[in-house]
Every structure is written in C-alpha cells, then in structure tokens.
Design a protein around this motif. Structure first.
Motif, PDB file in Angstrom:
ATOM      1  N   PRO A 230      -2.341   1.456   0.215  1.00  0.00           N
ATOM      2  CA  PRO A 230      -1.083   1.321   0.952  1.00  0.00           C
ATOM      3  C   PRO A 230       0.044   2.207   0.454  1.00  0.00           C
ATOM      4  CG  PRO A 230      -1.468  -0.594  -0.450  1.00  0.00           C
ATOM      5  CD  PRO A 230      -2.735   0.196  -0.446  1.00  0.00           C
ATOM      6  N   GLY A 231      -0.084   2.751  -0.768  1.00  0.00           N
ATOM      7  CA  GLY A 231       0.958   3.626  -1.304  1.00  0.00           C
ATOM      8  C   GLY A 231       0.679   5.106  -1.118  1.00  0.00           C
ATOM      9  N   ALA A 232      -0.322   5.443  -0.302  1.00  0.00           N
ATOM     10  CA  ALA A 232      -0.696   6.852  -0.104  1.00  0.00           C
ATOM     11  C   ALA A 232       0.424   7.630   0.585  1.00  0.00           C
ATOM     12  CB  ALA A 232      -1.967   6.944   0.729  1.00  0.00           C
ATOM     13  N   THR A 233       0.634   8.868   0.142  1.00  0.00           N
ATOM     14  CA  THR A 233       1.660   9.745   0.717  1.00  0.00           C
ATOM     15  C   THR A 233       1.086  11.146   0.899  1.00  0.00           C
ATOM     16  OG1 THR A 233       2.489  10.342  -1.475  1.00  0.00           O
ATOM     17  CG2 THR A 233       3.540   8.466  -0.376  1.00  0.00           C
ATOM     18  N   PHE A 234       1.805  11.974   1.646  1.00  0.00           N
ATOM     19  CA  PHE A 234       1.376  13.354   1.845  1.00  0.00           C
ATOM     20  C   PHE A 234       1.826  14.179   0.640  1.00  0.00           C
ATOM     21  CE2 PHE A 234       2.081  11.988   6.392  1.00  0.00           C
ATOM     22  CZ  PHE A 234       0.733  11.839   6.664  1.00  0.00           C
ATOM     23  N   ASP A 235       1.065  14.115  -0.437  1.00  0.00           N
ATOM     24  CA  ASP A 235       1.462  14.808  -1.661  1.00  0.00           C
ATOM     25  C   ASP A 235       0.595  16.038  -1.916  1.00  0.00           C
ATOM     26  OD1 ASP A 235      -0.940  13.824  -2.614  1.00  0.00           O
ATOM     27  OD2 ASP A 235      -0.022  12.180  -3.731  1.00  0.00           O
ATOM     28  N   GLU A 236       0.695  16.573  -3.127  1.00  0.00           N
ATOM     29  CA  GLU A 236       0.033  17.838  -3.461  1.00  0.00           C
ATOM     30  C   GLU A 236      -1.483  17.772  -3.384  1.00  0.00           C
ATOM     31  OE1 GLU A 236       0.584  15.435  -7.157  1.00  0.00           O
ATOM     32  OE2 GLU A 236       1.882  16.067  -5.501  1.00  0.00           O
ATOM     33  N   LYS A 237      -2.071  16.580  -3.439  1.00  0.00           N
ATOM     34  CA  LYS A 237      -3.528  16.462  -3.348  1.00  0.00           C
ATOM     35  C   LYS A 237      -4.052  17.071  -2.059  1.00  0.00           C
ATOM     36  CE  LYS A 237      -3.722  11.998  -5.830  1.00  0.00           C
ATOM     37  NZ  LYS A 237      -2.284  11.667  -5.719  1.00  0.00           N
TER      38      LYS A 237
ATOM     39  N   GLN B  26      -9.603  23.523   1.053  1.00  0.00           N
ATOM     40  CA  GLN B  26      -9.848  24.448   2.169  1.00  0.00           C
ATOM     41  C   GLN B  26      -9.510  23.807   3.519  1.00  0.00           C
ATOM     42  OE1 GLN B  26     -13.643  26.558   1.939  1.00  0.00           O
ATOM     43  NE2 GLN B  26     -13.798  26.061  -0.248  1.00  0.00           N
ATOM     44  N   LEU B  27      -8.409  23.098   3.567  1.00  0.00           N
ATOM     45  CA  LEU B  27      -8.009  22.437   4.794  1.00  0.00           C
ATOM     46  C   LEU B  27      -7.185  23.360   5.689  1.00  0.00           C
ATOM     47  CD1 LEU B  27      -6.975  18.996   3.302  1.00  0.00           C
ATOM     48  CD2 LEU B  27      -8.997  19.457   4.683  1.00  0.00           C
ATOM     49  N   ASP B  28      -7.225  23.077   6.973  1.00  0.00           N
ATOM     50  CA  ASP B  28      -6.416  23.803   7.953  1.00  0.00           C
ATOM     51  C   ASP B  28      -5.012  23.194   7.905  1.00  0.00           C
ATOM     52  OD1 ASP B  28      -5.148  24.858  10.139  1.00  0.00           O
ATOM     53  OD2 ASP B  28      -6.797  24.524  11.528  1.00  0.00           O
TER      54      ASP B  28
ATOM     55  N   THR C  31     -17.871  12.758  -1.546  1.00  0.00           N
ATOM     56  CA  THR C  31     -17.113  11.681  -2.174  1.00  0.00           C
ATOM     57  C   THR C  31     -16.119  12.234  -3.192  1.00  0.00           C
ATOM     58  OG1 THR C  31     -17.289   9.603  -3.393  1.00  0.00           O
ATOM     59  CG2 THR C  31     -18.851  11.327  -3.991  1.00  0.00           C
ATOM     60  N   GLY C  32     -14.945  11.607  -3.259  1.00  0.00           N
ATOM     61  CA  GLY C  32     -13.937  12.020  -4.234  1.00  0.00           C
ATOM     62  C   GLY C  32     -13.035  13.148  -3.797  1.00  0.00           C
ATOM     63  N   THR C  33     -13.147  13.597  -2.550  1.00  0.00           N
ATOM     64  CA  THR C  33     -12.339  14.733  -2.083  1.00  0.00           C
ATOM     65  C   THR C  33     -11.105  14.281  -1.303  1.00  0.00           C
ATOM     66  OG1 THR C  33     -13.849  14.955  -0.183  1.00  0.00           O
ATOM     67  CG2 THR C  33     -14.245  16.390  -2.071  1.00  0.00           C
ATOM     68  N   VAL C  34     -10.601  13.113  -1.598  1.00  0.00           N
ATOM     69  CA  VAL C  34      -9.360  12.501  -1.084  1.00  0.00           C
ATOM     70  C   VAL C  34      -9.343  12.256   0.424  1.00  0.00           C
ATOM     71  CG1 VAL C  34      -7.993  13.399  -3.009  1.00  0.00           C
ATOM     72  CG2 VAL C  34      -7.985  14.658  -0.865  1.00  0.00           C
ATOM     73  N   LYS C  35     -10.521  12.086   1.032  1.00  0.00           N
ATOM     74  CA  LYS C  35     -10.574  11.756   2.462  1.00  0.00           C
ATOM     75  C   LYS C  35      -9.874  10.430   2.749  1.00  0.00           C
ATOM     76  CE  LYS C  35     -15.036  11.577   2.785  1.00  0.00           C
ATOM     77  NZ  LYS C  35     -15.260  11.633   1.310  1.00  0.00           N
TER      78      LYS C  35
ATOM     79  N   GLU D  53     -12.595  18.828   7.403  1.00  0.00           N
ATOM     80  CA  GLU D  53     -13.650  18.753   6.385  1.00  0.00           C
ATOM     81  C   GLU D  53     -13.020  19.021   5.026  1.00  0.00           C
ATOM     82  OE1 GLU D  53     -17.994  20.607   5.127  1.00  0.00           O
ATOM     83  OE2 GLU D  53     -16.905  21.443   6.834  1.00  0.00           O
ATOM     84  N   PHE D  54     -13.078  18.034   4.149  1.00  0.00           N
ATOM     85  CA  PHE D  54     -12.520  18.148   2.803  1.00  0.00           C
ATOM     86  C   PHE D  54     -13.572  18.722   1.865  1.00  0.00           C
ATOM     87  CE2 PHE D  54      -9.446  15.541   4.739  1.00  0.00           C
ATOM     88  CZ  PHE D  54      -8.328  15.434   3.923  1.00  0.00           C
ATOM     89  N   LYS D  55     -13.193  19.767   1.136  1.00  0.00           N
ATOM     90  CA  LYS D  55     -14.104  20.402   0.198  1.00  0.00           C
ATOM     91  C   LYS D  55     -13.512  20.348  -1.207  1.00  0.00           C
ATOM     92  CE  LYS D  55     -15.910  23.493   3.763  1.00  0.00           C
ATOM     93  NZ  LYS D  55     -16.176  24.893   4.184  1.00  0.00           N
ATOM     94  N   GLY D  56     -14.183  20.972  -2.140  1.00  0.00           N
ATOM     95  CA  GLY D  56     -13.666  21.025  -3.504  1.00  0.00           C
ATOM     96  C   GLY D  56     -14.297  19.987  -4.416  1.00  0.00           C
ATOM     97  N   GLU D  57     -13.865  20.010  -5.670  1.00  0.00           N
ATOM     98  CA  GLU D  57     -14.400  19.125  -6.689  1.00  0.00           C
ATOM     99  C   GLU D  57     -13.881  17.693  -6.502  1.00  0.00           C
ATOM    100  OE1 GLU D  57     -14.398  18.677 -11.595  1.00  0.00           O
ATOM    101  OE2 GLU D  57     -13.325  20.326 -10.600  1.00  0.00           O
ATOM    102  N   SER D  58     -14.722  16.744  -6.832  1.00  0.00           N
ATOM    103  CA  SER D  58     -14.329  15.343  -6.765  1.00  0.00           C
ATOM    104  C   SER D  58     -13.230  15.061  -7.789  1.00  0.00           C
ATOM    105  CB  SER D  58     -15.529  14.437  -7.034  1.00  0.00           C
ATOM    106  OG  SER D  58     -15.111  13.106  -7.199  1.00  0.00           O
ATOM    107  N   LEU D  59     -12.177  14.376  -7.325  1.00  0.00           N
ATOM    108  CA  LEU D  59     -11.114  13.977  -8.243  1.00  0.00           C
ATOM    109  C   LEU D  59     -11.599  12.962  -9.260  1.00  0.00           C
ATOM    110  CD1 LEU D  59      -7.954  13.626  -5.957  1.00  0.00           C
ATOM    111  CD2 LEU D  59      -8.579  15.506  -7.466  1.00  0.00           C
ATOM    112  N   ARG D  60     -12.676  12.278  -8.956  1.00  0.00           N
ATOM    113  CA  ARG D  60     -13.212  11.309  -9.901  1.00  0.00           C
ATOM    114  C   ARG D  60     -13.817  11.991 -11.121  1.00  0.00           C
ATOM    115  NH1 ARG D  60     -14.951   9.056  -4.837  1.00  0.00           N
ATOM    116  NH2 ARG D  60     -13.756   7.185  -4.359  1.00  0.00           N
ATOM    117  N   ASN D  61     -14.113  13.286 -10.993  1.00  0.00           N
ATOM    118  CA  ASN D  61     -14.667  14.028 -12.124  1.00  0.00           C
ATOM    119  C   ASN D  61     -13.600  14.666 -12.989  1.00  0.00           C
ATOM    120  OD1 ASN D  61     -17.268  13.451 -11.212  1.00  0.00           O
ATOM    121  ND2 ASN D  61     -17.350  15.303  -9.929  1.00  0.00           N
TER     122      ASN D  61
END
Length: 204
Positions: free
Chosen positions: A26-33, A40-42, A67-71, A193-201
């Motif tokens: 519920p606290g999610a915002t449009f931040d730097e993530k 590689q988002l549009d 998983t882990g790509t902030v979807k 499509e969210f790409k990149g390294e998992s934030l969990r790692n």
C-alpha cells in the motif's frame, strides 16, 4: 481552515478506498526503482499509465518479467495513483481469487459467490498478480473467463506474471477458454516487460 477540512475529508476517503483495495504494497510510489535503466522499460508508456487515463478508457495492462523485477511494486504504485483519484481498486493473487471462487461454488454458497463476482465486475481497476503459478483446470478457466468477460471494454484489468505472454496459452486446460480469455485480456492492452537483476539478490 477550509483547506484543512478538505484535506481531512480527502484523506479519510482515500484511506477507506485504500483499505478496500487490499494492496500487497500500500505504500508503493513511482520512485527510482521504476526508472532503473536495467529494467529497460518504455518510459513514455510508464508516464502515460501513471496518469490513469487508460483506466477511464477501460483498457487493460499486462506486466511480465522475472521474479524480483518490481512488477508487483509498480502495479501497486499504479493502484495507489488510481485510488488517489477515487477509483475503486481490488488486488488479488490469481490463486487466491480462483480458489476462493471455487470454494464458494463447491459448497453452494451462491450468495457469496455472486457477490464476489458482482464486486469484481464493477471495480474500476482489478489487479490479478502471479498469474500462471497454478493449474488452470476447466473450472478455474471458466471462472477466469467470467471475470474477464464481465469487465471487457468497460473496466480495466491488470495481469501480472513471471511467464511470458507467448506461453500463456499452454497454461489453460481448455483451448476454447484459452482463446476466449486471452482475446479479452490482450486486445488493445498495454504491455510492459520488466527486465534486469532481481532486487531480492541485491544487498543494501
């Protein structure tokens, strides 16, 4: 004084809408993530979606990626933005939603079943997360079709999945339902499509 009263009423109403939405974050915002170049988002599409105009248009959104790509984080931020405009939002994991519907139908709790379906049909934004992580037998295919059909071209649905769209057809045990559901989800839908390294790692 008038402004303070308006803010108080606005915040109380927002909190009511937020509670009903049952968001995972519920606290999610449009931040730097969301602007990490590894994703590689549009960005123009991201900015357009953030306005929530697409919800007024009854268009859908499909979000995929490992998983882990902030979807989930992103769709929760979208939900918060919609709630701030007092749009009705509901968040479900796909498995919880379909199992809940099956359970009520099996015990012949028709009032509860129809109530859930009516609520789902009417909310402005329905988020179905973790799609594809459960077996879509014929019963669940039917329930998913009924949900999507009740909302088609009227209300917006977000589908979030770790599985690429090209593999979704094989998730359905019934090819007729597969065709019908995918047509209703994907026609004129935005896709991210969210790409990149998992934030969990990552270590912080």
């Amino acid at each position: 004084m008038v402004t303070a009263e308006w803010n108080l009423r606005y915040n109380k109403k927002f909190e009511r809408y937020l509670k009903k939405a049952k968001l995972k974050i519920p606290g999610a915002t449009f931040d730097e993530k969301l602007y990490d170049t590894d994703r590689q988002l549009d960005i123009p599409t991201i900015e357009k979606l953030n306005t929530c105009i697409w919800i007024d248009e009854g268009r859908n959104l499909v979000v995929t990626g490992m998983t882990g790509t902030v979807k989930t984080y992103y769709v929760n931020a979208l939900a918060v933005a919609a709630l701030k405009q007092f749009k009705e939002v509901r968040y479900y994991s796909a498995s919880k939603l379909l199992l809940e519907l099956s359970a009520h139908e099996q015990v012949e709790d028709s009032i509860k079943f129809l109530g859930i379906m009516e609520n789902i049909a009417q909310v402005d934004l329905l988020i179905i997360d973790d799609f594809g992580l459960m077996n879509l037998d014929v019963e669940k295919c039917r329930h998913l079709f009924e949900i999507l059909d009740s909302r088609e071209s009227r209300k917006s649905t977000v589908i979030v999945s770790q599985i690429p769209v090209k593999e979704w057809y094989d998730l359905f045990k019934d090819c007729t339902y597969a065709d019908a559901c995918l047509d209703r989800v994907l026609c004129k839908a935005y896709r991210l499509e969210f790409k990149g390294e998992s934030l969990r790692n990552q270590k912080f």
